[in-house]
Design a protein around this motif. Structure first.
Motif, PDB file in Angstrom:
ATOM      1  N   TYR A  87       0.800  -1.224   0.000  1.00 57.01           N
ATOM      2  CA  TYR A  87       0.000   0.000   0.000  1.00 57.01           C
ATOM      3  C   TYR A  87       0.836   1.280   0.000  1.00 57.01           C
ATOM      4  CZ  TYR A  87      -2.702   3.867   1.817  1.00 57.01           C
ATOM      5  OH  TYR A  87      -3.238   5.114   1.998  1.00 57.01           O
ATOM      6  N   HIS A  96      -2.632   3.460  -5.892  1.00 54.61           N
ATOM      7  CA  HIS A  96      -2.940   3.930  -4.537  1.00 54.61           C
ATOM      8  C   HIS A  96      -4.450   4.088  -4.361  1.00 54.61           C
ATOM      9  CE1 HIS A  96      -2.603   6.387  -0.845  1.00 54.61           C
ATOM     10  NE2 HIS A  96      -3.563   7.129  -1.403  1.00 54.61           N
ATOM     11  N   GLU A  97      -5.100   4.705  -5.329  1.00 55.15           N
ATOM     12  CA  GLU A  97      -6.545   4.931  -5.233  1.00 55.15           C
ATOM     13  C   GLU A  97      -7.314   3.613  -5.276  1.00 55.15           C
ATOM     14  OE1 GLU A  97      -8.011   7.654  -4.367  1.00 55.15           O
ATOM     15  OE2 GLU A  97      -6.053   8.631  -4.252  1.00 55.15           O
ATOM     16  N   ILE A 100      -7.188   2.292  -1.845  1.00 55.17           N
ATOM     17  CA  ILE A 100      -8.086   3.025  -0.947  1.00 55.17           C
ATOM     18  C   ILE A 100      -9.498   2.452  -1.056  1.00 55.17           C
ATOM     19  CG2 ILE A 100      -9.242   5.254  -0.596  1.00 55.17           C
ATOM     20  CD1 ILE A 100      -6.481   5.125   0.653  1.00 55.17           C
ATOM     21  N   GLU A 101      -9.920   2.137  -2.259  1.00 56.38           N
ATOM     22  CA  GLU A 101     -11.227   1.506  -2.445  1.00 56.38           C
ATOM     23  C   GLU A 101     -11.258   0.132  -1.785  1.00 56.38           C
ATOM     24  OE1 GLU A 101     -14.083   2.837  -3.723  1.00 56.38           O
ATOM     25  OE2 GLU A 101     -12.854   4.669  -3.633  1.00 56.38           O
ATOM     26  N   LYS A 104     -11.890   0.298   1.913  1.00 55.65           N
ATOM     27  CA  LYS A 104     -13.291   0.471   2.285  1.00 55.65           C
ATOM     28  C   LYS A 104     -13.949  -0.889   2.513  1.00 55.65           C
ATOM     29  CE  LYS A 104     -13.750   4.842  -0.252  1.00 55.65           C
ATOM     30  NZ  LYS A 104     -14.402   5.530  -1.406  1.00 55.65           N
ATOM     31  N   ASP A 140       0.448   8.534   3.354  1.00 57.39           N
ATOM     32  CA  ASP A 140      -0.405   7.452   2.852  1.00 57.39           C
ATOM     33  C   ASP A 140      -1.039   6.691   4.010  1.00 57.39           C
ATOM     34  OD1 ASP A 140       0.199   8.086   0.241  1.00 57.39           O
ATOM     35  OD2 ASP A 140       1.623   6.451  -0.051  1.00 57.39           O
ATOM     36  N   GLU A 143      -3.761   8.518   5.791  1.00 54.93           N
ATOM     37  CA  GLU A 143      -5.028   8.507   5.056  1.00 54.93           C
ATOM     38  C   GLU A 143      -5.898   7.326   5.476  1.00 54.93           C
ATOM     39  OE1 GLU A 143      -6.697   8.717   0.429  1.00 54.93           O
ATOM     40  OE2 GLU A 143      -4.535   8.607   0.808  1.00 54.93           O
ATOM     41  N   ILE A 144      -5.320   6.124   5.571  1.00 50.99           N
ATOM     42  CA  ILE A 144      -6.146   4.990   5.982  1.00 50.99           C
ATOM     43  C   ILE A 144      -6.444   5.039   7.476  1.00 50.99           C
ATOM     44  CG2 ILE A 144      -5.530   3.481   4.062  1.00 50.99           C
ATOM     45  CD1 ILE A 144      -3.598   2.006   5.965  1.00 50.99           C
ATOM     46  N   MET A 147      -9.457   6.999   7.746  1.00 46.52           N
ATOM     47  CA  MET A 147     -10.606   6.199   7.309  1.00 46.52           C
ATOM     48  C   MET A 147     -11.062   5.274   8.433  1.00 46.52           C
ATOM     49  SD  MET A 147      -9.351   5.149   3.452  1.00 46.52           S
ATOM     50  CE  MET A 147     -10.756   4.065   3.127  1.00 46.52           C
TER      51      MET A 147
END
Length: 339
Positions: A87, A96-97, A100-101, A104, A140, A143-144, A147
């Motif tokens: 990651y 990377h995107e 991110i999906e 989720k 990075d 960011e998670i 989330m």
């Protein structure tokens, strides 16, 4: 919180050879209180539902419900979901995107599992695909972390150095990243194999050790006790590995072109702690003592294993791995006075 022995689902046998329900049976029978779910097992369970090699998110979530129920019925707590691979630090931001999906979906799985922890190993893609900029890596991971903090209930991330990770291959580097991320739900997974396997051991060396191995490990553990905030240690893994009879270089049975020797060693030749009869040789008890007694860690203790022995066929494989893992835990419990 008291010490709780756990084992990783993959440690009892490979997903395509050994039924997950049977592995859970053996974990519970051996006396484990918790389990780490390896995503490979979950993906394989979803493939059985979908009937093909491309399960949808719905199949993954259905499999997650089944696995969660199976663990509950056996009295096994799911202490983490792992590994969220490849990651952080990607140069390819489109990938990377995509991840991110994927995260989720992982957060939905974590809720179904009633687990508050997702484990993220240090990225070990080739260096040309990654940045070594620790600020980018931390951004990075932040960011998670954000989330995970936004869902109900919140999810924590346990970041782990692998001894062959491209940039974050020591606990010191993990700790640096954890401080840069600076989020309450972002911490560390400390693994005796990956710590000792980097600073003390070298499977490609004729001695099986790094230069100045003992002094370097001692100094490293003193720094760990002095510098790390134990509240950032979310769980630990305790395991050893075989000393190679010959250096793990080209021509060795475990050698893979383009693959770090330590990765090949890890995939083929880990052992549970104290298994000297299987070639275990690292001072991993010293690492466990530093974390448990030195830092004052209390919490889940996972007996994570990868080995060629997991790829053998037959029900004896989960049986034997569960028995061996619990024997290792019992000896650790006795030697470190954890009961």
């Amino acid at each position: 919180m008291t010490y709780q022995p756990a084992i990783m689902s993959a440690s009892l046998g490979r997903a395509w050879l050994h039924d997950l329900d049977y592995k859970l049976d053996q974990a519970a029978k051996a006396g484990f209180k918790g389990i780490e779910i390896f995503y490979e097992d979950l993906d394989y369970a979803a493939r059985k539902i979908s009937g093909n090699d491309a399960p949808t998110s719905e199949h993954i979530l259905q499999a997650s419900e089944n696995v969660s129920s199976a663990c509950k019925s056996r009295g096994l707590e799911i202490i983490s979901l792992q590994p969220f691979l490849f990651y952080e630090g990607l140069k390819d931001r489109d990938q990377h995107e995509i991840l991110i999906e994927k995260m989720k979906l992982w957060l939905k799985i974590a809720k179904i599992f009633n687990t508050n922890t997702i484990q993220v190993p240090g990225n070990f893609l080739p260096a040309e695909q990654l940045t070594g900029d620790l600020d980018v890596i931390a951004a990075d991971l932040r960011e998670i972390a954000d989330m995970g903090a936004a869902v109900d209930p919140p999810v924590r991330y346990a970041y782990e150095n692998l001894c062959w990770s491209t940039h974050v291959d020591t606990w010191e580097k993990v700790w640096d990243v954890v401080k840069r991320v600076d989020r309450p739900n972002f911490g560390m997974c400390l693994d005796t194999f990956n710590i000792a396997g980097r600073v003390w051991a070298d499977p490609a060396s004729p001695t099986g050790k790094t230069p100045n191995a003992d002094a370097e490990l001692k100094a490293s553990m003193e720094r760990l006790v002095r510098e790390v905030d134990v509240s950032k240690v979310f769980f630990i893994q305790v395991v050893d590995a075989e000393r190679m009879e010959s250096p793990l270089v080209e021509g060795h049975p475990f050698h893979v072109d383009g693959q770090p020797a330590r990765m090949s060693w890890s995939r083929n030749a880990r052992t549970f702690m104290y298994e000297a009869d299987r070639g275990a040789y690292m001072p991993v008890e010293d690492v466990a003592k530093a974390v448990i007694h030195g830092l004052g860690y209390k919490g889940p203790v996972s007996m994570e294993l990868f080995s060629r022995t997991m790829a053998e066929e037959g029900q004896h494989v989960p049986d034997e791995h569960a028995t061996r893992g619990m024997a290792s835990w019992k000896k650790l419990e006795q030697r470190l006075n954890l009961n």
